[in-house]
Design an enzyme around this catalytic site. Structure first.
Site, PDB file in Angstrom:
ATOM      1  N   LEU A  96       0.828  -1.223   0.000  1.00 27.08           N
ATOM      2  CA  LEU A  96       0.000   0.000   0.000  1.00 27.08           C
ATOM      3  C   LEU A  96       0.851   1.257   0.000  1.00 27.08           C
ATOM      4  O   LEU A  96       0.431   2.312  -0.461  1.00 27.08           O
ATOM      5  CB  LEU A  96      -0.888   0.027   1.246  1.00 27.08           C
ATOM      6  CG  LEU A  96      -1.954  -1.045   1.353  1.00 27.08           C
ATOM      7  CD1 LEU A  96      -2.614  -0.987   2.729  1.00 27.08           C
ATOM      8  CD2 LEU A  96      -2.997  -0.879   0.259  1.00 27.08           C
ATOM      9  N   GLY A  97       2.032   1.153   0.554  1.00 28.51           N
ATOM     10  CA  GLY A  97       2.871   2.341   0.629  1.00 28.51           C
ATOM     11  C   GLY A  97       4.234   1.973   1.164  1.00 28.51           C
ATOM     12  O   GLY A  97       4.501   0.827   1.520  1.00 28.51           O
ATOM     13  N   GLY A 115       7.391   3.087   3.755  1.00 31.41           N
ATOM     14  CA  GLY A 115       7.809   3.899   4.889  1.00 31.41           C
ATOM     15  C   GLY A 115       9.320   3.969   4.938  1.00 31.41           C
ATOM     16  O   GLY A 115      10.001   3.505   4.025  1.00 31.41           O
ATOM     17  N   GLY A 116       9.832   4.536   6.000  1.00 29.32           N
ATOM     18  CA  GLY A 116      11.266   4.710   6.119  1.00 29.32           C
ATOM     19  C   GLY A 116      12.017   3.405   6.352  1.00 29.32           C
ATOM     20  O   GLY A 116      13.183   3.278   5.992  1.00 29.32           O
ATOM     21  N   GLU A 164       7.969  -1.663   3.960  1.00 29.70           N
ATOM     22  CA  GLU A 164       6.739  -1.390   3.239  1.00 29.70           C
ATOM     23  C   GLU A 164       5.504  -1.698   4.090  1.00 29.70           C
ATOM     24  O   GLU A 164       5.585  -2.431   5.078  1.00 29.70           O
ATOM     25  CB  GLU A 164       6.717  -2.217   1.960  1.00 29.70           C
ATOM     26  CG  GLU A 164       7.732  -1.709   0.947  1.00 29.70           C
ATOM     27  CD  GLU A 164       7.975  -2.677  -0.197  1.00 29.70           C
ATOM     28  OE1 GLU A 164       8.137  -2.203  -1.330  1.00 29.70           O
ATOM     29  OE2 GLU A 164       7.995  -3.900   0.048  1.00 29.70           O
ATOM     30  N   VAL A 165       4.391  -1.139   3.655  1.00 24.29           N
ATOM     31  CA  VAL A 165       3.125  -1.399   4.320  1.00 24.29           C
ATOM     32  C   VAL A 165       2.248  -2.211   3.359  1.00 24.29           C
ATOM     33  O   VAL A 165       2.073  -1.819   2.203  1.00 24.29           O
ATOM     34  CB  VAL A 165       2.414  -0.072   4.699  1.00 24.29           C
ATOM     35  CG1 VAL A 165       1.071  -0.341   5.339  1.00 24.29           C
ATOM     36  CG2 VAL A 165       3.297   0.753   5.635  1.00 24.29           C
ATOM     37  N   ASP A 169       3.819  15.415  14.043  1.00 24.99           N
ATOM     38  CA  ASP A 169       3.967  15.201  12.598  1.00 24.99           C
ATOM     39  C   ASP A 169       2.638  15.270  11.859  1.00 24.99           C
ATOM     40  O   ASP A 169       2.435  14.560  10.875  1.00 24.99           O
ATOM     41  CB  ASP A 169       4.684  13.874  12.337  1.00 24.99           C
ATOM     42  CG  ASP A 169       5.427  13.878  10.997  1.00 24.99           C
ATOM     43  OD1 ASP A 169       5.638  14.985  10.438  1.00 24.99           O
ATOM     44  OD2 ASP A 169       5.779  12.800  10.505  1.00 24.99           O
TER      45      ASP A 169
HETATM   46  P1  ADP Z   1       6.817   5.870   7.970  1.00 23.47           P
HETATM   47  O1  ADP Z   1       6.634   6.110   9.415  1.00 23.47           O
HETATM   48  O2  ADP Z   1       7.994   4.996   7.725  1.00 23.47           O
HETATM   49  O3  ADP Z   1       6.780   7.123   7.160  1.00 23.47           O
HETATM   50  P2  ADP Z   1       4.057   5.382   7.432  1.00 23.47           P
HETATM   51  O4  ADP Z   1       3.381   4.953   8.683  1.00 23.47           O
HETATM   52  O5  ADP Z   1       3.889   6.808   7.063  1.00 23.47           O
HETATM   53  O6  ADP Z   1       5.595   4.997   7.496  1.00 23.47           O
HETATM   54  O7  ADP Z   1       3.577   4.424   6.257  1.00 23.47           O
HETATM   55  C1  ADP Z   1       4.107   4.529   4.949  1.00 23.47           C
HETATM   56  C2  ADP Z   1       3.005   4.578   3.901  1.00 23.47           C
HETATM   57  O8  ADP Z   1       2.214   3.379   3.955  1.00 23.47           O
HETATM   58  C3  ADP Z   1       1.992   5.707   4.102  1.00 23.47           C
HETATM   59  O9  ADP Z   1       2.403   6.888   3.459  1.00 23.47           O
HETATM   60  C4  ADP Z   1       0.722   5.118   3.461  1.00 23.47           C
HETATM   61  O10 ADP Z   1       0.759   5.250   2.060  1.00 23.47           O
HETATM   62  C5  ADP Z   1       0.830   3.644   3.774  1.00 23.47           C
HETATM   63  N1  ADP Z   1       0.092   3.323   5.007  1.00 23.47           N
HETATM   64  C6  ADP Z   1       0.549   3.477   6.272  1.00 23.47           C
HETATM   65  N2  ADP Z   1      -0.347   3.089   7.176  1.00 23.47           N
HETATM   66  C7  ADP Z   1      -1.424   2.675   6.489  1.00 23.47           C
HETATM   67  C8  ADP Z   1      -2.715   2.147   6.869  1.00 23.47           C
HETATM   68  N3  ADP Z   1      -3.040   1.985   8.154  1.00 23.47           N
HETATM   69  N4  ADP Z   1      -3.593   1.827   5.889  1.00 23.47           N
HETATM   70  C9  ADP Z   1      -3.256   2.015   4.594  1.00 23.47           C
HETATM   71  N5  ADP Z   1      -2.072   2.504   4.180  1.00 23.47           N
HETATM   72  C10 ADP Z   1      -1.152   2.827   5.100  1.00 23.47           C
END
Ligand code: ADP
Ligand code: MG
Ligand code: MG
Length: 546
Positions: free
Chosen positions: A196-197, A199-200, A203-204, A317
């Site tokens: 879905l996305g 992160g640092g 992946e999610v 944030d």
């Molecule tokens: P990081 O802390 O590493 O930045 P995030 O928590 O922001 O990671 O997650 C990275 C990406 O994954 C987000 O920008 C979003 O696109 C996707 N994502 C994160 N959490 C969810 C969720 N609960 N449901 C759907 N997509 C999510």
């Protein structure tokens, strides 16, 4: 169509069809039967030892835990002396979330049923003053009309019904569920769908609990990447905070476990994408939101932020990217990686954390600060929803962070005519450079902020109960995430060895399921109902004897 596109299409279709399975009768049929069979209540003999060790604090067991509360309500229903309190409780809950227009009529019925001494359901445990106030006031349709009654009812039940509950078969059933809840849950319990996305640290992915069919998002943190980049502290803070807060305006953590190479946070899935995506990528020629839509999201964000602050957590944030939409179009805050919890006795913190263009002046000046920084970021976020650009930075503008910080500290914000007066006023109140004068969290809540004219059309009771219809509903067939190729791959991590200290940390992190979200999953998917079967009336449940 190239192979990458094809991969996305196939992955999307599997994900969209699994997603559809959470509602309606298809849920049960899409479960994994073998895993569902593993969710089975133990014989009472096998969990009796837990009677003294499970959490039996009244608020936690009978009010906050969804399964505990259900069983407690069933107990109240079964005891003639408590049926009135049980029904009053349910009616107060209905009242709180019903449409404003229906309130007076509903309250009138409740007054006749519980507040008149001649009624057979009369609640004599309510103090005279509280009764009088409801009877005099119910025509004003106030959202918090029954607040005082509810507090008195809960106190009364704790005193008069808790002991009886603990002696009843309903409590044994609670212990059975607590036993089941305490079993280990790990990656075996989940199916994985598309990414879905990114992160640092990993992946999610979309995933599905095999036994119940409930969809979640699994945020993976690669162990070696975490170690190399010093991410342990952030990972544990994020986990602790997500497990601690339970609000419909913040993603909740349902499970934390580890695989050989990753730590996993299994959370509320937000299928609708983030606010940044909706502002800029849905209709590129017409970015940003109408004021009505921005007002709705801002109101929900305020509820989320208020909840964090009531739990002494500074988010730090808040920005459109971290606000995610669910299937219905409601939003929740996500990404608690930069959040900080104020320890008891400490009312301020310090430290440079946040996103350039959003950070409050007091934080940039390296002063000590508290919740005020989150109302500054809220102002920046609302401004951006309306203007489709940041107040201190034009979209795409190449500008040094130091220049953005200078603007935040010195420059007034300018408003175009698309801002209504109410909207401009609230933005100014939120982006006040002096934290003392800024709108925000006062006397442990956001009442002052919620009363601003900008929110005159928001029914806060409805909104807080999740009953206010969202201004935009995501398409259930759409995938609001980048194509799989577009998510981008990670480089591999080399030269990191894991030792005993690391393993200890991973074990500490992997605490399994979180009680409240786990119980919600059981109830929502119907599994609780399937398991909570009783014997003939007045007898022990059928699985307790023999
Ligand atoms: P990081 O802390 O590493 O930045 P995030 O928590 O922001 O990671 O997650 C990275 C990406 O994954 C987000 O920008 C979003 O696109 C996707 N994502 C994160 N959490 C969810 C969720 N609960 N449901 C759907 N997509 C999510
Ligand atoms: Mg993020
Ligand atoms: Mg983060």
């Amino acid at each position: 169509m190239d192979l990458g596109d094809l991969e996305t299409v196939v992955a999307n279709s599997a994900y969209v069809s699994a997603r559809g399975s959470i509602d309606g009768a298809t849920a049960a049929s899409l479960r994994d039967k073998k895993m569902r069979a593993r969710l089975k209540l133990p014989h009472i003999r096998d969990c009796e030892h837990m009677k003294t060790s499970v959490d039996t604090a009244f608020d936690s067991m009978c009010v906050n835990q969804p399964i505990g509360k259900r069983l407690f309500l069933q107990f109240l229903e079964s005891e003639a002396t408590h049926t009135n309190a049980g029904e009053l409780w349910k009616d107060i809950e209905d009242y709180t979330v019903c449409q404003e227009a229906d309130r007076v009529q509903k309250a009138q019925k409740m007054v006749n049923k519980y507040y008149k001494s001649a009624s057979k359901m009369f609640c004599s445990f309510l103090e005279e003053k509280a009764v009088a106030r409801v009877v005099e006031d119910f025509k004003n349709a106030r959202g918090d009309l029954f607040k005082e009654s509810e507090q008195q009812m809960i106190k009364h039940l704790e005193k008069m019904a808790l002991a009886g509950f603990k002696d009843s078969m309903y409590f044994l059933r609670y212990v059975q569920f607590k036993w089941l809840e305490s079993q280990p849950f790990d990656e075996d319990w989940f199916n994985e769908f598309r990414v879905l996305g990114k992160g640092g640290f990993g992946e999610v992915f979309a995933c599905q609990a095999k036994a119940t069919g409930k969809m979640y998002a699994n945020k993976k943190l690669e162990k070696k990447r975490l170690k190399k980049r010093g991410g342990y502290q952030g990972a544990i803070v994020e986990k602790r905070i997500l497990a601690k807060v339970h609000s419909r305006f913040i993603v909740s953590l349902a499970y934390a476990f580890q695989t050989k190479s990753e730590l996993c946070l299994v959370m509320t899935i937000m299928n609708g994408g983030d606010l940044r995506f909706h502002m800029y990528d849905m209709d590129e020629k017409n970015p940003g939101f109408t004021e009505t839509r921005a007002c709705f999201y801002t109101a929900q964000i305020i509820c989320g932020v208020e909840h964090l602050h009531q739990h002494r957590i500074i988010y730090r944030d808040l920005k459109p990217e971290n606000v995610l939409l669910d299937d219905a179009g409601h939003v929740r805050l996500s990404d608690m990686g930069l959040a900080v919890e104020l320890p008891p006795g400490k009312d301020k913190t310090s430290g440079y954390a946040g996103t350039p263009g959003f950070m409050a002046p007091e934080l940039l000046q390296k002063k000590e600060y508290d919740y005020t920084v989150d109302y500054f970021t809220l102002g920046v976020t609302l401004y951006e929803m309306i203007a489709a650009k940041g107040p201190f930075r034009v979209r795409g503008e190449k500008v040094e962070n130091t220049e953005v910080a200078r603007r935040i500290l010195n420059d007034p914000v300018s408003y175009t005519p698309v801002f209504s007066k109410d909207c401009k006023d609230i933005c100014e109140g939120l982006m006040h450079k002096d934290p003392e004068k800024r709108l925000g969290f006062k006397n442990n809540d956001c009442e002052e902020l919620k009363k601003q004219p900008f929110f005159k059309d928001i029914n806060w009771g409805c909104l807080e109960g999740g009953m206010l219809p969202p201004p935009f509903v995501p398409d259930p067939k759409a995938v609001y995430a980048k194509d799989i190729d577009g998510v981008g791959a990670f480089s591999s991590i080399k030269g990191v060895a894991l030792d005993k200290e690391d393993t200890d940390f991973y074990n500490d992190f992997s605490s399994g399921n979180v009680p409240i979200p786990w119980q919600e999953e059981m109830i929502e998917t119907g599994v609780f109902g399937e398991m909570n079967i009783w014997g003939e009336k007045g007898k022990l449940p059928n699985d307790l004897d023999a």
